[in-house]
Design a protein around this motif. Structure first.
Motif, PDB file in Angstrom:
ATOM      1  N   GLY A   1      58.547  28.965 -40.747  1.00 19.99           N
ATOM      2  CA  GLY A   1      57.845  29.605 -39.648  1.00 19.99           C
ATOM      3  C   GLY A   1      58.171  31.067 -39.491  1.00 19.99           C
ATOM      4  O   GLY A   1      58.208  31.589 -38.376  1.00 19.99           O
ATOM      5  N   ILE A   2      58.400  31.747 -40.600  1.00 20.56           N
ATOM      6  CA  ILE A   2      58.673  33.187 -40.595  1.00 20.56           C
ATOM      7  C   ILE A   2      57.515  33.907 -41.267  1.00 20.56           C
ATOM      8  O   ILE A   2      57.034  33.474 -42.321  1.00 20.56           O
ATOM      9  N   VAL A   3      57.075  34.988 -40.662  1.00 18.75           N
ATOM     10  CA  VAL A   3      56.094  35.875 -41.269  1.00 18.75           C
ATOM     11  C   VAL A   3      56.798  37.189 -41.585  1.00 18.75           C
ATOM     12  O   VAL A   3      57.522  37.730 -40.741  1.00 18.75           O
ATOM     13  N   ALA A   4      56.600  37.696 -42.790  1.00 20.88           N
ATOM     14  CA  ALA A   4      57.132  39.001 -43.170  1.00 20.88           C
ATOM     15  C   ALA A   4      55.975  39.853 -43.670  1.00 20.88           C
ATOM     16  O   ALA A   4      55.151  39.398 -44.466  1.00 20.88           O
ATOM     17  N   GLY A   5      55.924  41.092 -43.173  1.00 22.75           N
ATOM     18  CA  GLY A   5      54.879  42.020 -43.581  1.00 22.75           C
ATOM     19  C   GLY A   5      55.484  43.344 -43.982  1.00 22.75           C
ATOM     20  O   GLY A   5      56.318  43.902 -43.252  1.00 22.75           O
ATOM     21  N   LEU A   6      55.070  43.867 -45.124  1.00 24.45           N
ATOM     22  CA  LEU A   6      55.625  45.083 -45.692  1.00 24.45           C
ATOM     23  C   LEU A   6      54.596  46.205 -45.607  1.00 24.45           C
ATOM     24  O   LEU A   6      53.457  46.061 -46.070  1.00 24.45           O
ATOM     25  N   LEU A   7      54.979  47.317 -45.011  1.00 30.07           N
ATOM     26  CA  LEU A   7      54.122  48.500 -44.913  1.00 30.07           C
ATOM     27  C   LEU A   7      54.885  49.691 -45.472  1.00 30.07           C
ATOM     28  O   LEU A   7      56.055  49.915 -45.130  1.00 30.07           O
ATOM     29  N   ASN A   8      54.245  50.457 -46.331  1.00 33.64           N
ATOM     30  CA  ASN A   8      54.887  51.625 -46.921  1.00 33.64           C
ATOM     31  C   ASN A   8      54.970  52.754 -45.904  1.00 33.64           C
ATOM     32  O   ASN A   8      54.024  53.001 -45.158  1.00 33.64           O
ATOM     33  N   ARG A   9      56.100  53.441 -45.893  1.00 32.34           N
ATOM     34  CA  ARG A   9      56.235  54.679 -45.129  1.00 32.34           C
ATOM     35  C   ARG A   9      55.882  55.856 -46.022  1.00 32.34           C
ATOM     36  O   ARG A   9      55.936  55.755 -47.256  1.00 32.34           O
TER      37      ARG A   9
END
Length: 270
Positions: free
Chosen positions: A61-69
């Motif tokens: 039940g974990i969501v991980a989202g990656l966004l570039n800086r």
């Protein structure tokens, strides 16, 4: 840049609601949500160039989202893929464990990023600005994340859209049934309005060296919105629903995507 809006513990029945657009170069190969790990079972989009994922869900039940800086020097092409870090975080049993793991990583091993790690009860964002990784906890409510810090109104995407997401989140029908308002969320993600980014400057907008348009739904010559996700996590039972559009949400229908299987009782609670 990508855009991710999260309503964290903002409704009674759905403690996690995520609306996200993935912006990327059009020629970078990627796959739709699929099984990325078997144990724990992790599902997410697959980066077919460097590996890993930009948005994934685990059986815990974990969501991980990656966004570039934004990288001032253009980035290090030899750095470890940020998508692998996102996938590594999804191996953890809790969002807090994922955040602790991310905080221990060396920022210099990666190009700059923002990494969201959230469950029904905990939410964190890890910032890598280059030298070290800082982790901040999310408070209940609406948050927007792009290539700056969470809820940083210097970002034109956040300043232009935050009030729209907030207005939707405050509506009685959204509070009662967020999934029933997925068309309204999709309409926000399909917004083509553009504001000037003060970090770029008017003379640079639209040029090859000048960066990007700042609409939530991007359409440029070689770069733009590649996919979109609407994720709903119930609080009263271990149920996660993911609607995925394999293209820009302005012209691509959302369909139900694969989600992780629920963990067995022997594995313990999420």
């Amino acid at each position: 840049m990508c855009t991710l809006a999260i309503y964290f513990q903002a409704t009674r029945k759905f403690p996690v609601v995520i609306a996200a657009n993935r912006d990327e170069f059009l020629d970078r190969p990627a796959g739709d949500p699929t099984t990325l790990l078997e144990s724990p079972h992790v599902v997410g989009g697959k980066d077919l160039k460097a590996g890993g994922t930009w948005l994934g869900i685990s059986e815990y039940g974990i969501v991980a989202g990656l966004l570039n800086r934004r990288a001032g020097n253009g980035g290090n092409p030899q750095a470890r893929s940020r998508g692998w870090l996102c996938l590594d975080a999804l191996r953890r049993r809790t969002a807090a464990e994922a955040a602790e793991f991310a905080a221990r990583e060396r920022g210099s091993d990666y190009n700059p990023f923002n990494l969201l790690m959230v469950s029904r009860t905990e939410g964190f964002v890890a910032y890598n600005r280059g030298a070290s990784i800082e982790v901040v906890a999310l408070k209940p409510g609406l948050h927007l994340l792009t290539n700056l810090d969470v809820d940083d109104f210097e970002c034109p995407k956040i300043s232009a859209s935050y009030d729209k997401f907030a207005e939707l989140g405050n509506r009685a029908d959204f509070q009662r049934d967020p999934i029933g308002q997925r068309a309204a969320l999709a309409a926000l993600l399909a917004d083509h309005n553009t504001q000037l980014d003060p970090r770029i400057g008017a003379a640079a907008v639209g040029t090859a060296a000048g960066g990007r348009s700042n609409a939530l739904c991007l359409h440029l010559d070689n770069y733009g919105t590649r996919s979109s996700s609407l994720i709903f996590m119930r609080g009263d039972r271990p149920e996660i629903t993911h609607y995925f559009a394999p293209g820009p949400p302005c012209r691509t229908a959302y369909g139900l995507a694969i989600v992780p299987r629920a963990p067995s009782a022997a594995q313990g609670p999420k």
